[in-house]
Design a protein around this motif. Structure first.
Motif, short mmCIF file in Angstrom:
data_model
loop_
_atom_site.label_atom_id
_atom_site.label_comp_id
_atom_site.label_asym_id
_atom_site.label_seq_id
_atom_site.Cartn_x
_atom_site.Cartn_y
_atom_site.Cartn_z
N GLU A 74 -19.83 101.95 53.80
CA GLU A 74 -20.67 101.46 54.90
C GLU A 74 -19.84 101.12 56.12
O GLU A 74 -20.25 101.39 57.26
N ARG A 77 -18.87 104.46 57.72
CA ARG A 77 -20.03 105.02 58.41
C ARG A 77 -20.26 104.31 59.74
O ARG A 77 -20.51 104.95 60.77
N ASN A 78 -20.14 102.98 59.74
CA ASN A 78 -20.35 102.21 60.97
C ASN A 78 -19.26 102.46 62.00
O ASN A 78 -19.46 102.23 63.20
N THR A 82 -18.25 110.71 59.51
CA THR A 82 -19.33 111.49 58.90
C THR A 82 -18.98 111.93 57.48
O THR A 82 -19.87 112.18 56.66
N GLY A 109 -25.98 108.61 55.12
CA GLY A 109 -25.39 108.82 56.43
C GLY A 109 -23.91 109.13 56.43
O GLY A 109 -23.29 109.20 57.50
N ILE A 110 -23.33 109.33 55.26
CA ILE A 110 -21.92 109.70 55.18
C ILE A 110 -21.72 110.56 53.94
O ILE A 110 -22.33 110.32 52.89
#
Length: 288
Positions: A74, A77-78, A82, A109-110
């Motif tokens: 997380e 991703r932040n 990618t 998302g990753i």
């Protein structure tokens, strides 16, 4: 596409190289009499050996929690990543790969690409370094293919010399009688990885003869790699002087090979014990 590289702590990559190439670390756990510690973060290697010497039972080890891995993904991703190439010690000796995949399936998302190196220590670190040094030069598919090829060539020829059978006996890998006889006869087991598993390669009397055997095998492999740039590592277990002495000797035998010194940290040293030595190499170009 923005790619991050993660290695677990058993790669024992030097801090300056991790910082230079922005390699993230997920730590394994070592459990001791006075609590559990995240390797390389909450306990140093020197502290570990001091504590282990005072313990009657062998420390135990465990893989990173899925929760810790989710938090790392997380975070990445932040930060705009990618894709993550996650390089880990052999799935045959640890659940780290499995926990990484479980965490990857839990974070949207990753994209997570787990690499089971089928080995450990700096030979595993070689693969993380290669990924970090080439992630902006190669397409992701080609990079992952190269890592798979690198794995086949790096994991098969590394050797580990165990100085004392005490930890192997405490960990249930040899019997008490085998350890006793081995100590009396000054036997030094030489181990290797085969298909991700640690297996016996040879049992030799005296450390000198064990090192000579490994040197001979290393020399035969080097001959097959004529013309290639070779990076090798000598690994020690709480005996830097012995590691440096062997590395100097190997450099005199193979002056065209680039040698670097590494160490067995808490998780791996739990199983191999103090005084052990290792030797491995790669033919893939690395900056070290």
């Amino acid at each position: 596409m923005k790619i991050a590289v993660v290695a677990d702590s058993t790669a024992y990559i030097p801090k300056d190289l991790k910082e230079k190439y922005n390699i993230y670390t997920i730590p394994l756990i070592v459990n001791m009499d006075d609590g559990s510690y995240k390797e390389e973060i909450e306990i140093t290697t020197a502290e570990f050996f001091e504590k282990m010497a005072a313990m009657n039972e062998l420390p135990t080890t465990s893989q990173p929690s899925i929760g810790d891995y989710i938090l790392l993904l997380e975070q990445l991703r932040n930060e705009g990543y990618t894709d993550v190439i996650s390089v880990h010690l052999s799935a045959e000796i640890s659940g780290t790969c499995a926990n990484a995949r479980a965490a990857g399936a839990s974070v949207d998302g990753i994209n997570l690409h787990v690499v089971d190196t089928e080995i450990a220590c700096l030979m595993q670190g070689f693969m993380a370094l290669y990924a970090a040094q080439n992630k902006d030069k190669l397409e992701l598919v080609e990079l992952l293919e190269n890592l798979e090829e690198m794995k086949q060539k790096t994991s098969s020829d590394a050797k580990f010399i165990v100085d004392s059978m005490k930890n192997l006996q405490k960990g249930g890998r040899v019997s008490h009688s085998q350890a006793l006889i081995g100590g009396l006869l000054n036997i030094k087991p030489v181990l290797e990885f085969q298909e991700g598993k640690i297996v016996p390669y040879e049992k030799v009397r005296t450390m000198k003869k064990a090192k000579s055997l490994v040197e001979e095998q290393f020399g035969e492999e080097i001959k097959k790699q004529a013309g290639k740039k070779i990076t090798a590592t000598v690994i020690h277990s709480n005996d830097e002087e012995a590691g440096r002495e062997w590395m100097r000797h190997l450099q005199s035998l193979y002056p065209d090979v680039h040698f670097t010194l590494s160490y067995f940290g808490p998780v791996i040293a739990t199983h191999l014990g103090e005084g052990s030595l290792g030797l491995g190499y790669t033919t893939f170009d690395l900056e070290m």
